[in-house]
Scaffold this active site. Structure first.
Site, PDB file in Angstrom:
ATOM      1  N   VAL A  14       0.822  -1.215   0.000  1.00 52.63           N
ATOM      2  CA  VAL A  14       0.000   0.000   0.000  1.00 52.63           C
ATOM      3  C   VAL A  14       0.856   1.264   0.000  1.00 52.63           C
ATOM      4  O   VAL A  14       0.322   2.372   0.041  1.00 52.63           O
ATOM      5  CB  VAL A  14      -0.975   0.022   1.196  1.00 52.63           C
ATOM      6  CG1 VAL A  14      -1.963  -1.117   1.100  1.00 52.63           C
ATOM      7  CG2 VAL A  14      -0.233  -0.002   2.529  1.00 52.63           C
ATOM      8  N   GLY A  15       2.175   1.111  -0.042  1.00 51.77           N
ATOM      9  CA  GLY A  15       3.052   2.276  -0.125  1.00 51.77           C
ATOM     10  C   GLY A  15       3.736   2.661   1.174  1.00 51.77           C
ATOM     11  O   GLY A  15       4.168   3.804   1.332  1.00 51.77           O
ATOM     12  N   LYS A  16       3.888   1.720   2.106  1.00 51.26           N
ATOM     13  CA  LYS A  16       4.505   2.044   3.397  1.00 51.26           C
ATOM     14  C   LYS A  16       5.937   2.560   3.252  1.00 51.26           C
ATOM     15  O   LYS A  16       6.331   3.479   3.964  1.00 51.26           O
ATOM     16  CB  LYS A  16       4.516   0.811   4.316  1.00 51.26           C
ATOM     17  CG  LYS A  16       3.179   0.383   4.855  1.00 51.26           C
ATOM     18  CD  LYS A  16       3.317  -0.665   5.943  1.00 51.26           C
ATOM     19  CE  LYS A  16       4.136  -1.874   5.513  1.00 51.26           C
ATOM     20  NZ  LYS A  16       3.521  -2.606   4.357  1.00 51.26           N
ATOM     21  N   THR A  17       6.704   1.951   2.353  1.00 49.18           N
ATOM     22  CA  THR A  17       8.113   2.347   2.249  1.00 49.18           C
ATOM     23  C   THR A  17       8.251   3.743   1.666  1.00 49.18           C
ATOM     24  O   THR A  17       9.069   4.547   2.139  1.00 49.18           O
ATOM     25  CB  THR A  17       8.887   1.322   1.395  1.00 49.18           C
ATOM     26  OG1 THR A  17       8.775   0.027   2.000  1.00 49.18           O
ATOM     27  CG2 THR A  17      10.357   1.697   1.309  1.00 49.18           C
ATOM     28  N   LYS A  33      13.772  -0.456   9.746  1.00 49.59           N
ATOM     29  CA  LYS A  33      12.791  -1.525   9.563  1.00 49.59           C
ATOM     30  C   LYS A  33      13.350  -2.757  10.263  1.00 49.59           C
ATOM     31  O   LYS A  33      14.310  -3.364   9.785  1.00 49.59           O
ATOM     32  CB  LYS A  33      12.536  -1.819   8.088  1.00 49.59           C
ATOM     33  CG  LYS A  33      11.491  -2.914   7.888  1.00 49.59           C
ATOM     34  CD  LYS A  33      10.947  -2.947   6.475  1.00 49.59           C
ATOM     35  CE  LYS A  33       9.831  -3.980   6.362  1.00 49.59           C
ATOM     36  NZ  LYS A  33       9.106  -3.894   5.091  1.00 49.59           N
ATOM     37  N   ASP A  44      13.965  -2.653   1.940  1.00 50.36           N
ATOM     38  CA  ASP A  44      13.291  -1.367   2.085  1.00 50.36           C
ATOM     39  C   ASP A  44      14.247  -0.312   2.626  1.00 50.36           C
ATOM     40  O   ASP A  44      14.145   0.861   2.266  1.00 50.36           O
ATOM     41  CB  ASP A  44      12.078  -1.519   2.998  1.00 50.36           C
ATOM     42  CG  ASP A  44      10.981  -2.359   2.365  1.00 50.36           C
ATOM     43  OD1 ASP A  44      10.887  -2.379   1.121  1.00 50.36           O
ATOM     44  OD2 ASP A  44      10.228  -3.013   3.101  1.00 50.36           O
ATOM     45  N   GLY A 108       6.826  -1.044   9.671  1.00 49.77           N
ATOM     46  CA  GLY A 108       6.361  -2.378   9.978  1.00 49.77           C
ATOM     47  C   GLY A 108       6.351  -3.285   8.762  1.00 49.77           C
ATOM     48  O   GLY A 108       6.894  -2.953   7.700  1.00 49.77           O
ATOM     49  N   GLY A 110       3.623  -5.333   6.389  1.00 54.82           N
ATOM     50  CA  GLY A 110       2.214  -5.525   6.101  1.00 54.82           C
ATOM     51  C   GLY A 110       1.343  -4.682   7.005  1.00 54.82           C
ATOM     52  O   GLY A 110       1.597  -3.493   7.214  1.00 54.82           O
TER      53      GLY A 110
END
Length: 216
Positions: A14-17, A33, A44, A108, A110
């Site tokens: 969903v674009g966390k990084t 991370k 990442d 995190g 996921g």
């Protein structure tokens, strides 16, 4: 010493990084991370290091590098590794201490109910870290449900939620998710074909004021 910021998502990819890179750049924070599952195409941390351009950020290496791109508890099992919460907390405390006045952005894996082990989930780690939570939501069919389920879990577990960062094109989803969840929007990132240091810096500049006021 600043409170750590934990970046989670409503799911995987969903674009966390990218959001982590933007938040890190906006706050001139450090980044970490703790658990990376799968790194054949790079980690990442390596991606964030390539995207952040301010001279203050320190990007730390992962504590656990797991070979299999799968749920961390499965990847750890396949690698013969036990992910230990106490070890993560000790490392987080040391990194935040080293950061001094800069916050530590922790990415995190996921969503909040991704397991690190049979007894440890991402949400458990957020609570133990006493971190402020930023939730990343991206527009896709089903994202309203996934967003509101995530928000409901945060509220039930009394997690410290700073707000949402939305990613991609949103139609009317953003305002509705904010209204129904009760958590504020910290900003939106438009759909882009690719990211580089210039784009990350530009998006960070747009979000900087809000992030500094709400999080820092």
């Amino acid at each position: 010493m600043k409170q750590s910021i934990f970046i989670t998502g409503i799911g995987t990819d969903v674009g966390k990084t990218v959001v982590s890179a933007i938040v890190t750049e906006a706050l001139q924070a450090d980044y970490w991370k703790p658990v990376q599952a799968g790194f054949a195409e790079g980690t990442d941390a390596e991606r964030v290091r390539a995207l952040v351009s301010n001279p203050f950020t320190v990007v730390h290496d992962e504590l656990y590098r797991l070979h299999t791109p799968a749920s961390p508890h499965i990847a750890a099992r396949m690698d013969g590794i036990a992910i230990d919460e106490r070890t993560i907390l000790q490392q987080a405390a040391a990194l935040q201490q080293a950061a001094g006045d800069r916050p530590l952005v922790i990415e995190g894996a996921g969503g909040l109910l991704v397991p690190f082990s049979d007894t440890l989930f991402v949400a458990d780690l957020v609570r133990s870290l006493q971190a402020r939570l930023v939730i990343v939501s991206r527009n896709y069919l089903g994202s309203i449900n996934h967003s509101l389920l995530t928000a409901a879990w945060c509220r039930a577990q009394q997690l410290d939620v700073a707000g949402w960062i939305f990613n991609d094109d949103y139609l009317s989803y953003e305002a509705e998710i904010v209204g129904w969840s009760g958590y504020p929007s910290l900003g939106s990132i438009p759909k882009l074909s690719g990211f580089d240091r210039g784009l990350i810096a530009a998006e960070a500049a747009k979000l900087s004021g809000t992030l500094q006021a709400v999080i820092a």
